[in-house]
Scaffold this active site. Structure first.
Site, PDB file in Angstrom:
ATOM      1  N   LEU A  82       0.777  -1.162  -0.054  1.00 45.97           N
ATOM      2  CA  LEU A  82       0.021  -0.059  -0.101  1.00 45.97           C
ATOM      3  C   LEU A  82       1.006   1.225  -0.082  1.00 45.97           C
ATOM      4  O   LEU A  82       1.917   1.449   0.505  1.00 45.97           O
ATOM      5  CB  LEU A  82      -0.887   0.117   1.152  1.00 45.97           C
ATOM      6  N   ASP A 178      -2.630  -4.211  17.987  1.00 51.28           N
ATOM      7  CA  ASP A 178      -1.220  -3.880  17.891  1.00 51.28           C
ATOM      8  C   ASP A 178      -1.031  -2.534  17.016  1.00 51.28           C
ATOM      9  O   ASP A 178      -0.161  -2.149  16.373  1.00 51.28           O
ATOM     10  CB  ASP A 178      -0.374  -4.776  17.157  1.00 51.28           C
TER      11      ASP A 178
END
Length: 268
Positions: A82, A178
């Site tokens: 990405l 996380d």
């Protein structure tokens, strides 16, 4: 060519053209891979690539940006690369909207279908309908083991009072698990993806506390995320304690001060 890249190419029925090391996390190796047919991807190892693939798909199913999963087996995960310009400073408002959307997706109980791990540290996710018990047994006590008698004693004392400190049945939101700034990709003022998840269902304040551990979310983030429940400031050090314990457990005594600070703020 690396065995990791070759394995990913085989899973995708292609031939490997090139592979190069890619900046990644401290607990897995990551490579940028190009196949002869022009397909490009990031290929990574991990404690459980199939479990991580299911987590990424769950995040995408919630309507939240995350890498598309191309292939996964017991040793390798191949995902979309990405856009990332490192521009989180201009994307805090969008991150607030993204995290709110993630947390609006809920489960029936606390936990996750798969257990997981950060390196050698196991993360149990057995389903529970008692949030303080789940958080105590599967997060705090598990991460405190091996960190030293004093820390273990203080964490045990805190867990004995956790029912008084945390809500018993908060909304079981889909958590990234996380969510620190290094696992948030941004481009042109927008969030392009959340990466490296450790998903489970739990109190959304866990993700917010983790996000504030190594970064300072702006007022634009909180305005976009929306109102927080009363008492969230008091709960924040309890929720920050788990990632602090993980760092102490995995990376050593340089994180002891962080753990002790969380315990002191929580009153233990």
């Amino acid at each position: 060519m690396s065995a990791l890249a070759e394995r990913a190419a085989g899973l995708l029925g292609g031939k490997l053209a090139s592979a190069a090391d890619f900046a990644g996390g401290s607990l897995s190796s990551v490579e940028f891979v190009r196949l002869e047919d022009g397909r490009e991807m990031l290929v990574k190892s991990g404690p459980s690539p199939k479990a991580e693939a299911r987590m990424l798909r769950a995040i995408r199913a919630a309507g939240v940006p995350a890498p598309e999963v191309f292939a996964a087996d017991d040793a390798v995960l191949a995902i979309e690369r990405l856009a990332d310009d490192g521009g989180l400073s201009t994307a805090w408002a969008d991150l607030g909207r993204v995290v709110r959307k993630l947390h609006e997706t809920t489960g029936e109980a606390y936990g996750w279908p798969d257990d997981y791990a950060f390196g050698r540290l196991a993360i149990g996710n057995a389903s529970s309908d008692d949030w303080p018990r789940f958080y105590a047994e599967n997060r705090l006590l598990a991460a405190a083991r091996g960190t030293g008698a004093d820390v273990e004693r203080r964490v045990e004392a805190l867990c004995g009072r956790l029912g008084d400190l945390l809500p018993s049945r908060p909304k079981p939101s889909l958590l990234h698990g996380d969510l620190w700034s290094g696992n948030v990709l941004a481009s042109n003022g927008r969030i392009s993806g959340l990466i490296d998840p450790a998903c489970y269902h739990g109190d959304g304040e866990v993700d917010l506390a983790m996000l504030g551990l190594f970064a300072s979310p702006t007022s634009a983030f909180f305005d976009a995320y929306g109102p927080l429940a009363a008492g969230h400031r008091e709960r924040a050090p309890v929720y920050t304690l788990w990632p602090a314990l993980v760092h102490l457990n995995l990376f050593g005594p340089g994180y002891r001060g962080m753990v002790e600070g969380c315990l002191a703020k929580a009153g233990f």
